[in-house]
Design an enzyme around this catalytic site. Structure first.
Site, PDB file in Angstrom:
ATOM      1  N   ASN A   1      -9.437   5.459  17.337  1.00 15.49           N
ATOM      2  CA  ASN A   1      -8.762   5.943  18.553  1.00 15.49           C
ATOM      3  C   ASN A   1      -9.367   7.191  19.176  1.00 15.49           C
ATOM      4  O   ASN A   1      -9.106   7.480  20.335  1.00 15.49           O
ATOM      5  CB  ASN A   1      -7.296   6.234  18.234  1.00 15.49           C
ATOM      6  CG  ASN A   1      -6.582   4.994  17.712  1.00 15.49           C
ATOM      7  OD1 ASN A   1      -6.511   3.992  18.409  1.00 15.49           O
ATOM      8  ND2 ASN A   1      -6.098   5.058  16.497  1.00 15.49           N
TER       9      ASN A   1
ATOM     10  N   ILE B   1      -8.624   8.031  13.360  1.00 14.84           N
ATOM     11  CA  ILE B   1      -9.461   8.839  14.259  1.00 14.84           C
ATOM     12  C   ILE B   1     -10.672   8.023  14.722  1.00 14.84           C
ATOM     13  O   ILE B   1     -11.031   8.033  15.897  1.00 14.84           O
ATOM     14  CB  ILE B   1      -9.926  10.134  13.540  1.00 14.84           C
ATOM     15  CG1 ILE B   1      -8.713  10.960  13.088  1.00 14.84           C
ATOM     16  CG2 ILE B   1     -10.831  10.949  14.440  1.00 14.84           C
ATOM     17  CD1 ILE B   1      -9.068  12.115  12.140  1.00 14.84           C
ATOM     18  N   GLY B   2     -11.281   7.312  13.782  1.00 19.19           N
ATOM     19  CA  GLY B   2     -12.469   6.526  14.125  1.00 19.19           C
ATOM     20  C   GLY B   2     -12.189   5.450  15.152  1.00 19.19           C
ATOM     21  O   GLY B   2     -13.031   5.130  15.994  1.00 19.19           O
TER      22      GLY B   2
ATOM     23  N   HIS C   1     -11.528   4.960  -0.613  1.00 17.41           N
ATOM     24  CA  HIS C   1     -11.462   4.165   0.626  1.00 17.41           C
ATOM     25  C   HIS C   1     -12.231   2.837   0.487  1.00 17.41           C
ATOM     26  O   HIS C   1     -12.645   2.235   1.473  1.00 17.41           O
ATOM     27  CB  HIS C   1     -12.027   4.936   1.842  1.00 17.41           C
ATOM     28  CG  HIS C   1     -11.152   6.065   2.298  1.00 17.41           C
ATOM     29  ND1 HIS C   1     -11.660   7.274   2.698  1.00 17.41           N
ATOM     30  CD2 HIS C   1      -9.820   6.162   2.424  1.00 17.41           C
ATOM     31  CE1 HIS C   1     -10.674   8.089   3.042  1.00 17.41           C
ATOM     32  NE2 HIS C   1      -9.533   7.421   2.882  1.00 17.41           N
TER      33      HIS C   1
ATOM     34  N   GLY D   1      -9.453   8.885   8.880  1.00 24.04           N
ATOM     35  CA  GLY D   1      -8.008   8.734   9.060  1.00 24.04           C
ATOM     36  C   GLY D   1      -7.331  10.024   8.640  1.00 24.04           C
ATOM     37  O   GLY D   1      -7.855  11.105   8.919  1.00 24.04           O
TER      38      GLY D   1
ATOM     39  N   ARG E   1      -2.451  -1.797  -3.544  1.00 20.86           N
ATOM     40  CA  ARG E   1      -3.523  -0.804  -3.500  1.00 20.86           C
ATOM     41  C   ARG E   1      -3.322   0.162  -4.671  1.00 20.86           C
ATOM     42  O   ARG E   1      -2.227   0.697  -4.862  1.00 20.86           O
ATOM     43  CB  ARG E   1      -3.456  -0.027  -2.196  1.00 20.86           C
ATOM     44  CG  ARG E   1      -4.473   1.080  -2.157  1.00 20.86           C
ATOM     45  CD  ARG E   1      -4.330   1.886  -0.910  1.00 20.86           C
ATOM     46  NE  ARG E   1      -5.318   2.926  -0.871  1.00 20.86           N
ATOM     47  CZ  ARG E   1      -5.216   4.007  -0.112  1.00 20.86           C
ATOM     48  NH1 ARG E   1      -4.172   4.170   0.656  1.00 20.86           N
ATOM     49  NH2 ARG E   1      -6.161   4.901  -0.108  1.00 20.86           N
TER      50      ARG E   1
ATOM     51  N   ARG F   1      -7.344  18.545   3.983  1.00 21.24           N
ATOM     52  CA  ARG F   1      -8.234  18.834   2.844  1.00 21.24           C
ATOM     53  C   ARG F   1      -9.559  19.381   3.366  1.00 21.24           C
ATOM     54  O   ARG F   1     -10.037  18.941   4.413  1.00 21.24           O
ATOM     55  CB  ARG F   1      -8.502  17.543   2.053  1.00 21.24           C
ATOM     56  CG  ARG F   1      -7.300  17.023   1.305  1.00 21.24           C
ATOM     57  CD  ARG F   1      -7.531  15.613   0.754  1.00 21.24           C
ATOM     58  NE  ARG F   1      -6.720  14.627   1.431  1.00 21.24           N
ATOM     59  CZ  ARG F   1      -6.843  13.304   1.286  1.00 21.24           C
ATOM     60  NH1 ARG F   1      -7.748  12.806   0.481  1.00 21.24           N
ATOM     61  NH2 ARG F   1      -6.060  12.473   1.950  1.00 21.24           N
TER      62      ARG F   1
ATOM     63  N   HIS G   1     -14.977   6.311   7.735  1.00 27.55           N
ATOM     64  CA  HIS G   1     -13.527   6.059   7.671  1.00 27.55           C
ATOM     65  C   HIS G   1     -12.845   7.397   7.947  1.00 27.55           C
ATOM     66  O   HIS G   1     -12.809   8.282   7.082  1.00 27.55           O
ATOM     67  CB  HIS G   1     -13.134   5.516   6.282  1.00 27.55           C
ATOM     68  CG  HIS G   1     -11.657   5.293   6.127  1.00 27.55           C
ATOM     69  ND1 HIS G   1     -11.084   4.039   6.058  1.00 27.55           N
ATOM     70  CD2 HIS G   1     -10.637   6.175   6.052  1.00 27.55           C
ATOM     71  CE1 HIS G   1      -9.773   4.167   5.935  1.00 27.55           C
ATOM     72  NE2 HIS G   1      -9.476   5.462   5.936  1.00 27.55           N
TER      73      HIS G   1
ATOM     74  N   ASN H   1       0.872  -1.177   0.000  1.00 24.92           N
ATOM     75  CA  ASN H   1       0.000   0.000   0.000  1.00 24.92           C
ATOM     76  C   ASN H   1       0.910   1.228   0.000  1.00 24.92           C
ATOM     77  O   ASN H   1       1.392   1.663   1.038  1.00 24.92           O
ATOM     78  CB  ASN H   1      -0.869  -0.072   1.269  1.00 24.92           C
ATOM     79  CG  ASN H   1      -1.816   1.100   1.411  1.00 24.92           C
ATOM     80  OD1 ASN H   1      -1.754   2.065   0.641  1.00 24.92           O
ATOM     81  ND2 ASN H   1      -2.672   1.024   2.418  1.00 24.92           N
TER      82      ASN H   1
ATOM     83  N   GLU I   1      -6.774  -2.762   5.613  1.00 22.98           N
ATOM     84  CA  GLU I   1      -6.738  -2.682   4.156  1.00 22.98           C
ATOM     85  C   GLU I   1      -5.761  -3.695   3.565  1.00 22.98           C
ATOM     86  O   GLU I   1      -6.025  -4.271   2.504  1.00 22.98           O
ATOM     87  CB  GLU I   1      -6.364  -1.251   3.725  1.00 22.98           C
ATOM     88  CG  GLU I   1      -7.496  -0.270   3.995  1.00 22.98           C
ATOM     89  CD  GLU I   1      -7.053   1.185   3.974  1.00 22.98           C
ATOM     90  OE1 GLU I   1      -6.280   1.573   4.866  1.00 22.98           O
ATOM     91  OE2 GLU I   1      -7.488   1.927   3.094  1.00 22.98           O
TER      92      GLU I   1
HETATM   93  P1  ADP Z   1      -3.890   6.835   7.077  1.00 25.28           P
HETATM   94  O1  ADP Z   1      -5.062   7.434   6.340  1.00 25.28           O
HETATM   95  O2  ADP Z   1      -2.581   7.430   6.700  1.00 25.28           O
HETATM   96  O3  ADP Z   1      -3.893   5.329   7.104  1.00 25.28           O
HETATM   97  P2  ADP Z   1      -4.682   6.658   9.850  1.00 25.28           P
HETATM   98  O4  ADP Z   1      -5.916   5.883   9.559  1.00 25.28           O
HETATM   99  O5  ADP Z   1      -3.585   5.972  10.576  1.00 25.28           O
HETATM  100  O6  ADP Z   1      -4.115   7.353   8.563  1.00 25.28           O
HETATM  101  O7  ADP Z   1      -5.123   7.949  10.695  1.00 25.28           O
HETATM  102  C1  ADP Z   1      -4.192   8.914  11.089  1.00 25.28           C
HETATM  103  C2  ADP Z   1      -4.896   9.924  11.972  1.00 25.28           C
HETATM  104  O8  ADP Z   1      -5.398   9.283  13.139  1.00 25.28           O
HETATM  105  C3  ADP Z   1      -3.960  10.995  12.508  1.00 25.28           C
HETATM  106  O9  ADP Z   1      -3.968  12.134  11.690  1.00 25.28           O
HETATM  107  C4  ADP Z   1      -4.533  11.335  13.875  1.00 25.28           C
HETATM  108  O10 ADP Z   1      -5.253  12.565  13.801  1.00 25.28           O
HETATM  109  C5  ADP Z   1      -5.535  10.241  14.166  1.00 25.28           C
HETATM  110  N1  ADP Z   1      -5.317   9.616  15.488  1.00 25.28           N
HETATM  111  C6  ADP Z   1      -4.394   8.694  15.820  1.00 25.28           C
HETATM  112  N2  ADP Z   1      -4.500   8.406  17.158  1.00 25.28           N
HETATM  113  C7  ADP Z   1      -5.500   9.165  17.653  1.00 25.28           C
HETATM  114  C8  ADP Z   1      -6.092   9.335  18.933  1.00 25.28           C
HETATM  115  N3  ADP Z   1      -5.665   8.663  19.993  1.00 25.28           N
HETATM  116  N4  ADP Z   1      -7.117  10.209  19.047  1.00 25.28           N
HETATM  117  C9  ADP Z   1      -7.559  10.889  17.993  1.00 25.28           C
HETATM  118  N5  ADP Z   1      -7.042  10.776  16.763  1.00 25.28           N
HETATM  119  C10 ADP Z   1      -6.033   9.937  16.584  1.00 25.28           C
END
Ligand code: ADP
Length: 402
Positions: free
Chosen positions: A341, A338-339, A190, A219, A102, A250, A217, A9, A388
């Site tokens: 964590n 974000i979703g 996504h 992230g 991907r 964005r 989703h 990916n 993914e």
């Molecule tokens: P990608 O799209 O690169 O795969 P991720 O799905 O790993 O990205 O998401 C990255 C984002 O997750 C970071 O920008 C951050 O804002 C968010 N994130 C990571 N940990 C936490 C947390 N504990 N609380 C809120 N947001 C988090």
């Protein structure tokens, strides 16, 4: 024979890769055994190579010089060399049988994963103008492995494919048909993540899997997908990954008049607009502080608070729109960085969507359980980590019947 599938990916500044052993049976619940996961991140700035074994134990965590990985193409070389090393062979424990990639854009034609031959490669390459920032990065490892191991089958898994079944009313912009016919339409992205969630739902909540589900989703890129009976019906991203809800850098949907204003009043050309819209807006642009939700949550600056408030507002608004498309919902599923964590943001988004009957159990939310719903009846709130790379490996296996 137990063979190994590599899933690659490659993004704008990182390359994720995982190796899976082909144990188990083909099907929605097929269990591929994860042997290695790796990440080369910070390409072009502060490259770092992280490698973990199948159990998640860190094996390598090396900071590399910027000169070692100035581009994704150079980073691909580092990953490729490692994957062919004795170190990797020991961990992976079997011959690499196939590679899944991907690929962000599959255009109007690719509604499923496809084995890459010269013709497919030409079609993927021809779609570069629809995703100029991402498609070349996805192509880099495909081209490199074709050179390195021409004998290995390679499979392209498209982020757009899961959305190819949208009804025409959903797929259209209100513009002349000639543009639609040349490819200016709402694709959605996504899709690899959404398809993984759709399959996971059949395991963890089979009744819901057949129902009306909105998946968030959230992230680095953020989008929502409306699913009915496990299939995508609509999504907030469209022609490009700029549309829909705000993201780290964005803006999400924005009045095209703003773009005209920037061109006329600020003299911005396409390259400047692209940089602005992909990298300088969203949470980062609005707060002036960071694109990272954790940083904004820790900040006492009013602009950080406003950016998060706006993020929640826009997501709740689009959940409402997709609920209208689905005529009600049976579940809201959170996934990605974000979703998965951001417990506080989950709580705020659910609170803003409570008119749909959604409710959140604070303890379940804090404990990151799968079912976060407070009420025993009504629509569910779920948290499901996406995977993914596993989805890419499953597609690779299915296409090749390994
Ligand atoms: P990608 O799209 O690169 O795969 P991720 O799905 O790993 O990205 O998401 C990255 C984002 O997750 C970071 O920008 C951050 O804002 C968010 N994130 C990571 N940990 C936490 C947390 N504990 N609380 C809120 N947001 C988090």
């Amino acid at each position: 024979m137990n063979r190994v599938i590599l899933a690659i990916n490659a993004g704008s500044s990182s390359i994720k890769f995982q190796a899976f052993a082909t144990e188990g049976v083909v099907g929605a619940g097929d269990n591929l055994e994860r042997r290695v996961s790796g990440l080369l991140e910070g390409i072009g700035s502060q490259p770092r190579l992280l490698i973990k074994d199948g159990a998640g134990a860190t094996l390598r965590n090396d900071n590399l010089s910027q000169a070692a990985a100035p581009s994704v193409e150079a980073g691909e070389g580092i990953v490729g060399d490692w994957l062919q090393s004795d170190d990797a062979a020991r961990l992976i424990g079997g011959p690499i049988g196939a590679i899944g990639h991907r690929v962000v854009h599959g255009g109007a034609d690719f509604s499923a994963a496809a084995q890459i031959d010269d013709a497919v490669l030409a079609r993927i390459t021809a779609l570069t103008h629809l995703a100029p920032l991402h498609q070349p990065k996805n192509l880099a490892p495909i081209l490199a492995w074709r050179q390195r191991r021409p004998d290995l089958p390679q499979i392209a898994c498209f982020d757009t494919a899961f959305h190819r079944g949208h009804a025409e009313v959903a797929e259209r912009f209100a513009i002349p048909e000639a543009l639609y016919l040349e490819g200016v339409r709402r694709y959605g992205f996504h899709g690899i993540s959404y398809e993984f969630i759709a399959e996971k739902l059949t395991e963890v909540a089979p009744a819901i899997a057949r129902g009306r589900v909105i998946v968030a989703h959230l992230g680095n890129g953020c989008s929502l997908c409306a699913m009915q009976d496990g299939r995508s019906v609509d999504s907030t991203m469209s022609f490009t990954a700029l549309d829909g809800i705000p993201m780290g850098t964005r803006p999400g949907a924005i009045d095209p008049g703003v773009v005209l204003y920037l061109m006329r009043e600020k003299g911005m050309d396409a390259a400047a607009l692209e940089k602005f819209l992909y990298h300088q807006c969203g949470l980062k642009g609005m707060s002036g502080i960071s694109n990272d939700v954790r940083v904004l949550e820790a900040s006492t600056e009013p602009q950080a608070r406003l950016a998060l408030d706006h993020f929640v507002y826009r997501i709740a608004k689009e959940i409402g729109a997709l609920a209208a498309v689905l005529q009600g919902i049976d579940a809201l599923v959170f996934t990605a960085g974000i979703g998965e964590n951001g417990a506080d943001l989950r709580a705020r988004i659910v609170a803003a969507s409570s008119w749909l009957g959604l409710s959140l159990d604070a303890d379940a939310n804090a404990a990151r359980r799968t079912d976060l719903s407070k009420s025993a009846t009504g629509p569910r709130v779920l948290m499901i980590p996406t995977d993914e790379e596993l989805m890419i490996a499953r597609h690779t296996r299915r296409v090749l019947a390994l």
